[in-house]
Design a protein around this motif. Structure first.
Motif, short mmCIF file in Angstrom:
data_model
loop_
_atom_site.label_atom_id
_atom_site.label_comp_id
_atom_site.label_asym_id
_atom_site.label_seq_id
_atom_site.Cartn_x
_atom_site.Cartn_y
_atom_site.Cartn_z
N UNK A 14 -4.33 3.11 -8.96
CA UNK A 14 -3.14 2.73 -8.18
C UNK A 14 -3.56 1.98 -6.92
N UNK A 15 -4.58 2.50 -6.23
CA UNK A 15 -5.03 1.85 -5.00
C UNK A 15 -5.56 0.44 -5.27
N UNK A 21 -3.42 -6.89 -5.43
CA UNK A 21 -2.26 -7.76 -5.27
C UNK A 21 -2.18 -8.33 -3.86
N UNK A 22 -2.60 -7.56 -2.88
CA UNK A 22 -2.56 -8.02 -1.49
C UNK A 22 -3.74 -8.93 -1.15
N UNK A 23 -4.90 -8.65 -1.71
CA UNK A 23 -6.11 -9.37 -1.34
C UNK A 23 -6.19 -10.75 -1.99
N UNK A 24 -5.78 -10.84 -3.25
CA UNK A 24 -5.90 -12.12 -3.96
C UNK A 24 -4.86 -13.08 -3.42
N UNK A 25 -5.30 -14.18 -2.81
CA UNK A 25 -4.36 -15.08 -2.16
C UNK A 25 -3.58 -15.94 -3.17
N UNK A 74 -11.97 -5.76 -11.45
CA UNK A 74 -12.12 -6.86 -12.39
C UNK A 74 -10.89 -7.06 -13.26
N UNK A 75 -10.28 -5.97 -13.71
CA UNK A 75 -9.08 -6.07 -14.52
C UNK A 75 -7.91 -6.65 -13.76
N UNK A 76 -7.73 -6.22 -12.52
CA UNK A 76 -6.63 -6.73 -11.70
C UNK A 76 -6.83 -8.21 -11.38
#
Length: 91
Positions: A14-15, A21-25, A74-76
Motif C-alpha cells: 500500500x505504501x 504514484x506521488x514520486x513518478x512525475x 518495480x511493479x508500480x
C-alpha cells in the motif's frame, strides 16, 4: 507465511503503491487502485521470493523488506509507465 509477514507485505504494498504514484512525475493515467493493487501483489510476491531464498519471513527484517520494496516499486513504475489515457467520450 505468518500473519506478521502478510501484514507487513500488505502495508509495504500500500505504501509503495501510494508513494510511487506521488514520486513518478507527469503520467497520471493509471488509477490509484491499480497502483496500490500492483504494489500489494508485488510485495506479497516479494515475501514468497524471500521465503524461497531461505530468509525468515515471520518477522519484519531487512532482507525481506528490501525484496518487497524492490518488487513493489518495480511493479508500480512499470504500471505507471505503461498506462494509457482513457479514451474520452466527447467528440
Amino acid at each position: 507465511m505468518s500473519i506478521a509477514g502478510l501484514v507487513t507485505a500488505l502495508l509495504v504494498g500500500i505504501a509503495i503503491g501510494l508513494l510511487g504514484r506521488l514520486i513518478i512525475p507527469g503520467r497520471r493515467e493509471a488509477p490509484i487502485w491499480l497502483t496500490v493493487s500492483v504494489g500489494v501483489v508485488a510485495a506479497l510476491a516479494g515475501t514468497i521470493l524471500a521465503r524461497l531464498a531461505g530468509v525468515h519471513t515471520g518477522t519484519l527484517n531487512l532482507p525481506t523488506l528490501v525484496i518487497q520494496v524492490g518488487l513493489a516499486g518495480g511493479g508500480v513504475v512499470l504500471v505507471v509507465a505503461t498506462a494509457k489515457p482513457e479514451p474520452s467520450d466527447s467528440p
